[in-house]
Design an enzyme around this catalytic site. Structure first.
Site: not given
Ligand code: HSE
Length: 432
Positions: A133, A46, A204, A189, A104, A128, A307, A186, A131
């Site tokens: 990570g 951005r 998910k 969301e 997702k 992949e 992550g 981290g 869902v």
């Molecule tokens: N915020 C999500 C979690 C990150 O906590 O699993 C991955 O979708």
């Protein structure tokens, strides 16, 4: 090896930065695995002037995502959100590029439009990372289990809420404090409401259910209860009764007793998981997906669900797959929705439940509470009573398997009894 494939990355956040790092630091290995060099041709952001990790080459930054998409063979969408991600993915597909996305929310909301566009253009659409990570569960369900019959999927698919519930259980911290820590690490969301209210897990769940049951599952058909209503007392009682409290995504084949319809049920809710169940051991921000199938039996996929680096691993696995297809020809799996099963309303679920009540501690109260269960055809498996404050007792009632509708009606009837001070909580028991 003369061939080059032009790769565009949309988004340079936590995941995008790690994808770029892998594309640049692992370039030789990736080239050997793909059979062509993956040339990073641009990174759409951005604001080109924002401060960034040095792994992101400044000279490749652009604010013109459309122009970037138009010159790519492989587009990696890790910007998130619905727009402009949808527009850019569709543009990439129409230009004949393969697309890898971690989005997702977009797939759950409008996956069929994207799959149809990819089909029409004859390109790959891989996801992949959308869902759980870094856990290769999409590939497992979509490809490895394509010859089996999936019966049920139980998933801990949100790292933030698993971290929060684990912190509450092991350190006794309050929900808000644990959410802040998850954000700092981290996992969460940008807006943690998506995590704590179960929206992230619901998206998910919809994707996993669609893959597992070869059926389109619209996001608005997914039942959803987040963790914000849970207290440290709920966590304590879970432990006292031999359970661990988890936010579960549940997708299963089911029968609606009221309508006689067979279909699938998909929902996200806090649940009591017996402490001996493999999902009970999934701690911290880890994710796990427990799959029950007709032939393979029970399988569990465990790993990092959030992550930058774990999610980038899943993205890069997809990049290698779609790039190989470019080199050798062919495509990977396309959407499979031939079964077209009805998606049942969430309250058609059948499960065991645990109710906790504060009641007046005097003769006949337990009989009244038991009668309310009997009137709604709900069979009690166990009752535990502990003394509360001044003439109040705390009842913990576990039921046998019953319908959610019958259970809700029972809870309402119990709450209306004069001897019942309040229904403190009603939770499903899963994975027994
Ligand atoms: N915020 C999500 C979690 C990150 O906590 O699993 C991955 O979708």
């Amino acid at each position: 090896m003369g061939e080059r494939l032009r790769v565009a990355v949309l988004g340079a956040g936590t995941v995008g930065t790690e994808v770029i790092r892998l594309l640049t630091t692992q370039a030789d290995d990736l080239a050997a695995r793909v059979g062509a060099r993956l040339e990073l041709v641009g990174v759409a952001v951005r604001n080109r002037h924002a401060e960034r990790d040095p792994a992101v080459p400044v000279e490749l930054l652009t604010e013109d995502a459309r122009a970037l998409v138009d010159k790519a063979d492989v587009v990696v969408e890790v910007m998130g959100g619905i727009e402009p991600a949808r527009e850019l993915i569709l543009r990439a597909i129409r230009h004949g590029a393969a697309v890898v996305t971690a989005n997702k929310a977009l797939l759950a909301e409008d996956g069929p439009t994207l799959y149809a566009a990819a089909d029409a253009a004859g390109v790959d659409l891989y996801f992949e990372a959308a869902v759980a990570g870094g856990i290769p569960v999409v590939r497992a369900v979509r490809e490895s289990l394509a010859g089996d019959q999936v019966r049920r999927v139980l998933g801990i698919v949100n790292g933030t809420t698993n971290y929060v519930l684990d912190k509450m259980a092991t350190e006794g911290v309050e929900l808000e404090q644990a959410v802040k820590e998850a954000q700092a690490l981290g996992y969460a969301e940008a807006d943690p409401t998506a995590d704590v209210e179960g929206y992230d897990a619901a998206a998910k769940a919809a994707i996993l259910a669609s893959l597992a049951f070869h059926t389109r599952v619209p996001l608005d058909a997914v039942g959803r209860t987040g963790i914000t209503g849970l207290t440290s007392t709920d966590v304590m009682w879970a432990e006292r009764t031999g359970h661990v409290l988890k936010l579960l995504a549940v997708a299963e084949r089911a029968h609606d007793e009221d309508t006689g319809v067979d279909g699938v049920l998909v929902g996200v809710h806090p649940a009591l998981v017996p402490e001996h169940h493999p999902l009970a051991k999934v701690s911290g921000s880890y994710n796990a997906v427990f799959v029950e199938t007709a032939s393979a039996g029970e399988l569990m996929f465990l790993g990092r669900g959030a992550g930058g680096a774990p999610t980038a691993s899943a993205v890069m696995g997809d990049v290698v797959s779609v790039a190989r297809h470019r080199v050798v020809g062919g495509r990977g799996p396309v959407e499979s929705s031939y079964a077209d099963l009805p998606v049942l309303p969430p309250d058609a679920a059948r499960a065991r439940f645990q109710l906790r009540l504060d009641v007046a501690d005097r003769p006949g109260v337990l009989a009244q509470v038991a009668a309310a269960h009997a009137e709604h055809g709900v069979s009690i498996e166990a009752v535990r009573q502990s003394p509360g404050d001044a003439a109040v007792a705390h009842l913990v009632i576990t039921t046998h398997t019953t319908s959610e509708r019958a259970l809700r009606a029972t809870a309402d009837a119990v709450a209306a009894l004069p001897s019942v001070r309040r229904v403190v909580s009603v939770l499903r028991v899963e994975g027994a």
